[in-house]
Design a protein around this motif. Structure first.
Motif, PDB file in Angstrom:
ATOM      1  N   GLU A 152       0.852  -1.186   0.000  1.00  0.00           N
ATOM      2  CA  GLU A 152       0.000   0.000   0.000  1.00  0.00           C
ATOM      3  C   GLU A 152       0.886   1.234   0.000  1.00  0.00           C
ATOM      4  O   GLU A 152       1.807   1.346   0.813  1.00  0.00           O
ATOM      5  CB  GLU A 152      -0.912   0.024   1.237  1.00  0.00           C
ATOM      6  CG  GLU A 152      -1.777   1.291   1.272  1.00  0.00           C
ATOM      7  CD  GLU A 152      -2.816   1.304   2.398  1.00  0.00           C
ATOM      8  OE1 GLU A 152      -2.765   0.418   3.280  1.00  0.00           O
ATOM      9  OE2 GLU A 152      -3.666   2.223   2.392  1.00  0.00           O
ATOM     10  N   ASN A 155      -4.588   4.926  -2.040  1.00  0.00           N
ATOM     11  CA  ASN A 155      -5.793   5.464  -1.398  1.00  0.00           C
ATOM     12  C   ASN A 155      -6.329   6.629  -2.222  1.00  0.00           C
ATOM     13  O   ASN A 155      -5.586   7.540  -2.567  1.00  0.00           O
ATOM     14  CB  ASN A 155      -5.460   5.965   0.016  1.00  0.00           C
ATOM     15  CG  ASN A 155      -5.054   4.825   0.929  1.00  0.00           C
ATOM     16  OD1 ASN A 155      -5.897   4.073   1.401  1.00  0.00           O
ATOM     17  ND2 ASN A 155      -3.763   4.677   1.154  1.00  0.00           N
ATOM     18  N   GLU A 161      -7.874   1.976  -3.203  1.00  0.00           N
ATOM     19  CA  GLU A 161      -8.551   1.810  -1.910  1.00  0.00           C
ATOM     20  C   GLU A 161      -9.499   2.979  -1.703  1.00  0.00           C
ATOM     21  O   GLU A 161      -9.102   4.137  -1.751  1.00  0.00           O
ATOM     22  CB  GLU A 161      -7.527   1.747  -0.767  1.00  0.00           C
ATOM     23  CG  GLU A 161      -6.636   0.529  -0.852  1.00  0.00           C
ATOM     24  CD  GLU A 161      -5.903   0.223   0.458  1.00  0.00           C
ATOM     25  OE1 GLU A 161      -6.130   0.915   1.471  1.00  0.00           O
ATOM     26  OE2 GLU A 161      -5.098  -0.731   0.457  1.00  0.00           O
ATOM     27  N   ASP A 176     -11.750   0.172   2.067  1.00  0.00           N
ATOM     28  CA  ASP A 176     -10.861   0.429   3.193  1.00  0.00           C
ATOM     29  C   ASP A 176     -11.654   0.686   4.479  1.00  0.00           C
ATOM     30  O   ASP A 176     -12.785   1.170   4.429  1.00  0.00           O
ATOM     31  CB  ASP A 176     -10.017   1.665   2.855  1.00  0.00           C
ATOM     32  CG  ASP A 176      -8.683   1.687   3.566  1.00  0.00           C
ATOM     33  OD1 ASP A 176      -8.454   0.854   4.454  1.00  0.00           O
ATOM     34  OD2 ASP A 176      -7.861   2.563   3.227  1.00  0.00           O
ATOM     35  N   LYS A 235     -11.343  -4.669   3.330  1.00  0.00           N
ATOM     36  CA  LYS A 235     -10.218  -4.517   4.223  1.00  0.00           C
ATOM     37  C   LYS A 235     -10.742  -4.240   5.631  1.00  0.00           C
ATOM     38  O   LYS A 235     -11.310  -3.181   5.887  1.00  0.00           O
ATOM     39  CB  LYS A 235      -9.381  -3.333   3.722  1.00  0.00           C
ATOM     40  CG  LYS A 235      -7.969  -3.374   4.160  1.00  0.00           C
ATOM     41  CD  LYS A 235      -7.168  -2.341   3.394  1.00  0.00           C
ATOM     42  CE  LYS A 235      -5.755  -2.362   3.879  1.00  0.00           C
ATOM     43  NZ  LYS A 235      -4.967  -1.297   3.255  1.00  0.00           N
TER      44      LYS A 235
HETATM   45 MG    MG Z   1      -5.737   2.374   2.837  1.00  0.00          MG
END
Ligand code: MG
Ligand code: C2E
Ligand code: MG
Ligand code: MG
Length: 284
Positions: free
Chosen positions: A59, A117, A150, A180, A201
């Motif tokens: 990530e 993200n 995400e 997320d 997640k």
């Molecule tokens: Mg994240």
């Protein structure tokens, strides 16, 4: 001079407040400059299979190498720009930086995924899909399947119809999605059915209490069951100990990410980390 000092004392609180507002403004203005002057960095935190230890991907997490304040985490500055178009410029920088990194890793023979993200405001831009498409075209050697986006579950729930449409458009380009902080914005089971994310997640909050709070482990196994029922993959974030990893495995969650595996690290530390890991014990 004396008068000014006296006034300053009387209005110390106001002055402090002013200064805080000023700091915020200065920092906001500085974020635009930081983008130009290359003060932003991406750190990478591994995602692994908890049983074998195999690396799934990384990530990308934003850091600001501030000339005076040192390395600043995203919580200290992203909230300041979340409602402005700076979040879009920043997000585009993150996306292209992540693609550059992916290209390097692909050249070196790694098939690691990179997750980015994406802020709600950015994802809601009408031109998001077009710019993603042209970004992917800029990196023809990178399979689009290696890029994952995400999206916060809480953001995804704001406008399901539109989210679903946008996600499908991106998926048509080969990009995949992860929901997320799952479990924190949860409102209805039918929402998950309508959101085509490949992965969910599990929020760190539930992993935190997984060994001590029976309700947390119940929630984790409910989320795992939900993922199974909807044919989604599931990963836990915030895995800090071997015991948590083992508990997650026993509850059917096979993938994890967290300080217990590795903290986010600069890009040039990733390959050495992966090499050292290959010779180490598999689990954590
Ligand atoms: Mg994240
Ligand atoms: P997130 O996407 O949920 O990322 C996980 C956060 O938890 C990261 O914090 C990570 O360093 C931290 N973390 C990972 N493992 C552990 C653990 O075992 N224990 C604990 N206590 N923490 C752990 P970070 O890097 O400060 O990022 C915070 C949030 O900022 C992210 O949460 C994400 O929502 C946002 N963010 C980070 N980078 C970006 C970006 O490039 N764009 C956008 N829009 N948001 C970003
Ligand atoms: Mg998260
Ligand atoms: Mg989070």
């Amino acid at each position: 001079q004396a008068k000014q000092a006296g006034r300053g004392n009387l209005h110390l609180f106001d002055a402090l407040q002013d200064q805080q507002v000023q700091t915020t403004h200065t920092r906001m203005a500085r974020i635009g400059e930081a983008l130009q002057s290359e003060e932003f960095r991406l750190h990478y935190q591994p995602k692994v299979y908890l049983r074998s230890g195999d690396i799934i991907g990384f990530e990308a997490l934003l850091r600001w190498q501030h000339p005076e304040d040192g390395l600043v985490g995203p919580q200290a500055f992203l909230p300041l720009i979340e409602e402005t178009d700076l979040i879009v410029d920043t997000g585009n920088w993150v996306l292209s930086q992540a693609m550059r990194q992916l290209q390097l890793w692909v050249q070196q023979g790694h098939a690691w995924k990179v997750s980015v993200n994406i802020a709600a405001r950015h994802f809601h831009r009408p031109d998001f899909v077009d710019s993603l498409r042209s970004l992917l075209l800029d990196y023809p050697s990178v399979p689009a399947g290696l890029l994952e986006l995400e999206i916060l579950e809480s953001a995804a729930l704001q406008d399901i119809q539109y989210m679903r449409h946008m996600m499908q458009e991106c998926q048509a380009l080969g990009v995949s999605f992860s929901l997320d902080d799952f479990g924190t914005g949860f409102s209805s089971l039918s929402y998950l059915k309508r959101l085509p994310a490949e992965t969910i997640k599990i929020d760190r909050m539930f992993v935190d209490g997984i060994l001590t709070d029976p309700e947390d482990s119940t929630l984790v196994s409910a989320i795992v069951g939900l993922a199974r029922a909807f044919d989604r993959a599931v990963i836990a974030e915030g895995v800090e100990t071997d015991q948590q990893a083992e508990k997650l495995l026993s509850l059917g969650c096979e993938m994890g990410q967290g300080y217990g595996i590795a903290k986010p690290m600069p890009a040039d530390a990733v390959v050495p980390w992966a090499k050292a890991r290959r010779t180490a014990k598999p689990l954590l």
